[in-house]
Scaffold this motif. Structure first.
Motif, PDB file in Angstrom:
ATOM      1  N   THR A 149       0.849  -1.189   0.000  1.00  0.00           N
ATOM      2  CA  THR A 149       0.000   0.000   0.000  1.00  0.00           C
ATOM      3  C   THR A 149       0.884   1.238   0.000  1.00  0.00           C
ATOM      4  O   THR A 149       1.772   1.377   0.855  1.00  0.00           O
ATOM      5  CB  THR A 149      -0.923   0.024   1.233  1.00  0.00           C
TER       6      THR A 149
ATOM      7  N   GLN B 183       0.605   5.385   0.254  1.00  0.00           N
ATOM      8  CA  GLN B 183      -0.357   6.372   0.742  1.00  0.00           C
ATOM      9  C   GLN B 183       0.306   7.737   0.855  1.00  0.00           C
ATOM     10  O   GLN B 183       1.446   7.850   1.316  1.00  0.00           O
ATOM     11  CB  GLN B 183      -0.910   5.934   2.101  1.00  0.00           C
TER      12      GLN B 183
ATOM     13  N   SER C  60      -4.346   6.798  -1.737  1.00  0.00           N
ATOM     14  CA  SER C  60      -3.676   5.508  -1.523  1.00  0.00           C
ATOM     15  C   SER C  60      -3.794   4.658  -2.772  1.00  0.00           C
ATOM     16  O   SER C  60      -4.755   4.773  -3.545  1.00  0.00           O
ATOM     17  CB  SER C  60      -4.268   4.768  -0.324  1.00  0.00           C
TER      18      SER C  60
ATOM     19  N   GLN D  37      -3.161   0.491  -3.733  1.00  0.00           N
ATOM     20  CA  GLN D  37      -2.918  -0.820  -3.150  1.00  0.00           C
ATOM     21  C   GLN D  37      -2.745  -1.862  -4.249  1.00  0.00           C
ATOM     22  O   GLN D  37      -3.355  -1.764  -5.323  1.00  0.00           O
ATOM     23  CB  GLN D  37      -4.078  -1.242  -2.243  1.00  0.00           C
TER      24      GLN D  37
END
Length: 704
Positions: free
Chosen positions: A172, A174, A236, A238
Motif C-alpha cells: 500500500t 499512501q 492511496s 494498493q
C-alpha cells in the motif's frame, strides 16, 4: 562432378571428395556421380533434371576409391556418424534443420576428422516448450497421507485429500496532506484605580524622588475569538499478490487386489510438487523429408524470454514415504515386499520407535520442538528489546542497531532423519558427529556462496533494480535497518496437527503468520502572525487600559507511507477420505485389524534452507525416476548444480488405529430360534376347521 550454388570450405571439399552424396545436400545444384557405366546420358541425381549428353566418349571403369590420394594405402578405415542440427536460415530469423555428417578417416599420420558436413535439409516440427536451467525454490512432499486400505468403496478418489500453501504479498502506497488556516483576535480590558506612593530624599538640600509603592486595583477581562478552516487529502494505491501451491491426491484403481480381504484398492500416485524458476526452451522434432521418419529431438533455449516461475512434478522415493501407506503397512501386511517387508518383524521388536513411510514419530516431534523453541526465542527477543534509548543523532542510531543485533541469529528448522542418527554414547557416534559438524561447516560456506549468486540472478530476473533503488533511497539508514526486526522476531515455520476419525470427526490445529513493515516520510511547516493596538486612559488614579490583538496562523503537513504485508498459511483438506466399510452401526469393525478407524498426522512448512535442497536429492526424490529421460526428470537434474535455499512442505504420521477389539469378550453363543410366524394358508386352514366344528354342533340333535 558436382555443381554448387555456394562456396564450400576446405574441410567440406576434402570430406565430400571421399564419399558419394545423396543429391539432397543444401546448395547442391547438379550432381553427376557417373555410375551408369553405359549409355549416352549423364544423369543428374539431385532431382532437378539437369541431365547431360555424352558424345563420342567411352565409359571407362575405375577401381580407385573416390578421392584417394597418391601413395595412400588401400583399405583405410572410415567412421561415419550422422546427426541433426537446428539453426537460423541465412539472412533471416526462421528456423531450419539440417542433417549433418561427420567423418573420421584413418591416414598414415593418424586420424583425420571432418565434422559439420551438410547432408540434407530436414522437416522441422515444433511440439511445445521445455524448461531450461531451472532453479529449485521449494517442494511439497506429496498430498496429505491417506490409508489406501480404506479406499475400496469407489472407483476413484482423485481429489479426496489436498494440501495448499498460500502466500500473500500486499503493498500500500499512501500520501497525506493537510492544511490549517486560522484567524482570530484577543481583547484585554482593565478598568480600575492605579496610584503610586513616592518619597523624597534631600540630603544637603539636594535629592531625588523615588516610587515607594504602586497600587493597581480594578476589573480586568479578556475576550478571544478564533475562526479557521482545515483541509486534508489522503490518496492511496494498493496492490495484492496471492500465490497458492496446491497438490491433490491422484491415483488409479488396482487391476488385481494385492490384499484379497480388502478388495480392489485405489492406489495413490507417489508424486510430489516442485516450484522452480526456469528459462524457456522450444522443443522440435526433426524428420526425413522423404520417408517422414524421425531423426532427432532437439531442445533450443529461447534467450528472448526472461526466466519465470514454473512447476515440476516428481516421483517420491518409495523407500522414504509411500503414498497410501501411513506406516509401511496396509492393514496387517507390509505395503511393499521390496521396501517394507521387514516392518512387521521390527515393529514387533521396537513398536512405534521403528520408522517407515510417513510414520516417523521421532522426526515429527523433533520438528515440532524446533519450531516451538524458535517461537519462544522470538518472544524472548521482543521482551528483551530495549526500547528506552534516549540518545539522539547518529549515536542513537548505532545504539538501536546494536540492540537489533543482540542475541543469537535465528537458525533454520531442518529434518533430522532417524536413519541418519548414530546410537548415542558410542565412539563411532562421537567421531561421526565431529566429522559431520566439520563437513557441514565447510559445505555451508560453499552453499551460501552459490546460493547468494543464484538469488542475485533470480532478483535480476524478477525485479527492476533501478526501480527498487528509487523506492528505497528516500529512507534513512535506520529505517531500513529496522526491517531486520522482522527477520529476528518474525515467525517463519508452521506445524499443523490433524486427527481424522472414521465416525465423522476431524480435529485441526492450523498456524498462520504475517509480517508487516511500514515506513513513513513527511514534513510539516507553520506560520503565526500577531498584531494589534494598545490604549491607556487615566485621569488621576482612575483609568481604562485596552489591548486588542489580531492573530493569523497557517500550518501544513505532507507525508507518504508505504506498507508491506506478507502472510503465510498451510491448509489440508481430508473431505474425501473414505470412512465407509470400517465399522458397522454399532461401531464394530467389519474387517478387524485391516482398516484405519483413526489417525493423526502433522503437516509442516519449513522456510528456505540449503539443507532442504540437499535432502531433496539425497532421499526425497526417487533416484530411479530422476535418472530417466522424461521432461520433468531432465529439468530437475538440471537444478542440481544450482544450490538454493529451498522451502519444504512435508507430512508425518504420529498415530494409527486399526479397530480390531470392539467385539472382544462378547457372547458369541447362538440364540434359540424364534418360533416361525404362521403363514396365511395355515391361518385359513385353522379357520376352516373352526367353522366345520361350529356347523357340526349346530346340526347335532338337541336333547329333550
Amino acid at each position: 562432378m558436382r555443381l554448387w550454388s555456394l562456396a564450400l570450405k576446405d574441410d567440406e571439399i576434402a570430406a565430400n571428395s571421399r564419399t558419394l552424396l545423396t543429391g539432397r545436400e543444401p546448395g547442391l545444384v547438379a550432381y553427376y556421380p557417373m555410375t551408369e557405366a553405359q549409355g549416352g546420358q549423364l544423369r543428374d541425381v539431385t532431382g532437378r533434371g539437369n541431365h547431360g549428353a555424352i558424345n563420342g566418349a567411352p565409359w571407362v571403369a575405375l577401381d580407385a576409391p573416390i578421392g584417394r590420394q597418391a601413395g595412400e594405402p588401400r583399405g583405410e578405415a572410415m567412421v561415419v556418424a550422422e546427426y541433426d542440427t537446428i539453426g537460423q536460415r541465412p539472412g533471416g530469423t526462421a528456423m531450419m534443420a539440417l542433417m549433418r555428417r561427420a567423418f573420421a578417416v584413418e591416414t598414415a599420420r593418424g586420424v583425420r576428422l571432418f565434422a559439420e558436413q551438410r547432408v540434407e535439409e530436414l522437416d522441422l516440427r515444433w511440439v511445445g516448450n521445455a524448461q531450461f536451467q531451472p532453479t529449485l525454490l521449494g517442494y511439497i512432499e506429496g498430498p496429505p497421507p491417506v490409508p489406501s486400505e480404506n479406499l475400496t468403496m469407489s472407483a476413484s478418489y482423485n481429489g479426496a485429500a489436498s494440501v495448499e500453501l498460500s502466500t500473500s504479498d500486499d503493498v500500500t502506497f499512501q500520501w497525506n496532506r493537510s492544511k490549517d488556516e486560522k484567524l482570530g483576535n484577543t481583547t484585554d480590558l482593565f478598568l480600575g484605580w492605579e496610584t503610586n506612593s513616592k518619597f523624597a530624599a534631600l540630603p544637603l538640600g539636594i535629592g531625588t524622588i523615588n516610587d515607594l509603592a504602586k497600587v493597581r486595583l480594578g476589573f480586568k477581562g479578556a475576550v478571544s475569538h478564533t475562526t479557521g478552516s482545515t483541509r486534508a487529502s489522503t490518496i492511496s494505491a494498493q496492490s495484492s499478490l496471492k500465490m497458492i501451491d496446491r497438490l491433490e491426491l491422484r491415483g488409479t484403481l488396482e487391476d488385481q487386489p494385492r490384499f484379497p480381504q480388502l478388495g480392489s484398492r485405489f492406489i495413490p500416485k507417489n508424486v510430489g510438487y516442485a516450484l522452480v524458476v526456469s528459462g524457456l526452451a522450444d522443443v522440435f522434432v526433426t524428420s526425413l523429408r522423404g520417408s517422414g521418419r524421425m531423426v532427432g529431438y532437439e531442445v533450443v533455449p529461447n534467450a528472448d524470454i526472461p526466466p519465470d516461475v514454473n512447476t515440476v512434478s516428481f516421483l517420491i522415493n518409495p523407500a522414504y514415504t509411500m503414498a497410501g501407506s501411513l506406516d509401511g503397512m496396509t492393514g496387517s501386511a507390509p505395503t511393499s515386499d521390496r521396501f517394507f517387508a521387514h516392518v512387521p518383524e521390527l515393529r514387533a521388536q521396537y513398536g512405534s520407535r521403528y520408522p517407515a513411510s510417513y510414520y516417523r514419530l521421532q522426526e515429527a516431534y523433533d520438528l515440532k520442538r524446533q519450531i516451538a523453541e524458535q517461537d519462544k526465542r522470538r518472544e524472548a527477543y521482543f521482551f528483551n528489546f530495549n526500547a528506552s534509548i534516549r540518545v539522539l543523532g547518529p549515536v542513537g542510531d548505532d545504539l538501536m542497531a546494536k540492540e537489533i543485533d543482540k542475541g543469537e541469529a535465528p537458525g533454520a528448522v531442518t529434518v533430522r532423519r532417524q536413519e541418519d542418527t548414530p546410537v548415542a554414547g558410542t565412539p563411532a557416534a562421537a567421531a561421526d558427529s565431529e566429522a559431520l559438524i566439520e563437513a557441514a561447516g565447510e559445505q555451508q560456506d560453499e552453499y551460501e556462496g552459490r546460493a547468494a549468486e543464484r538469488r542475485a540472478q533470480i532478483e535480476q530476473a524478477f525485479a527492476d533494480r533501478e526501480q527498487l533503488f528509487t523506492a528505497n533511497r528516500g529512507l534513512e539508514q535506520w529505517q531500513s535497518r529496522m526491517e531486520d526486526l522482522r527477520i529476528r522476531a518474525g515467525k517463519r515455520n508452521i506445524v499443523n496437527t490433524y486427527v481424522w476419525d472414521a465416525n465423522g470427526g476431524l480435529h485441526t490445529e492450523q498456524q498462520q503468520f504475517a509480517n508487516s513493515v511500514q515506513h513513513n516520510i513527511g514534513s510539516s511547516a507553520s506560520v503565526n502572525f500577531n498584531f494589534g493596538l494598545e490604549a491607556k486612559f487615566f485621569i488621576g488614579v482612575k483609568g481604562v487600559e485596552l489591548t486588542t490583538m489580531a492573530t493569523m496562523q497557517m500550518s501544513q503537513t505532507l507525508s507518504k507511507t508505504v506498507t508491506n504485508n506478507r502472510g503465510f498459511g498451510l491448509g489440508v483438506s481430508l473431505s474425501g477420505v473414505e470412512s465407509r466399510g470400517v465399522t458397522d452401526h454399532k461401531d464394530r469393525p467389519l474387517v478387524p485389524g485391516e482398516k484405519v478407524g483413526r489417525y493423526r498426522f502433522m503437516s509442516f512448512y519449513l522456510e528456505g534452507a540449503t539443507q532442504h535442497f540437499d535432502d531433496f536429492f539425497a532421499y526425497v526424490v526417487d533416484p530411479e525416476w530422476l535418472s530417466g529421460n522424461s521432461e520433468n526428470a531432465r529439468a530437475l537434474r538440471d537444478t542440481r548444480g544450482r544450490t538454493n535455499k529451498a522451502w519444504r512442505v512435508l507430512h508425518r504420521v504420529t498415530y494409527v488405529e486399526r479397530p480390531a477389539l470392539a467385539n472382544f469378550g462378547a457372547d458369541l453363543r447362538p440364540l434359540p430360534a424364534a418360533p416361525a410366524a404362521p403363514t396365511v394358508d395355515k391361518r385359513v386352514e385353522s379357520l376352516e376347521q373352526k367353522v366345520d366344528l361350529m356347523l357340526k354342533l349346530l346340526q347335532a340333535p338337541k336333547s329333550p
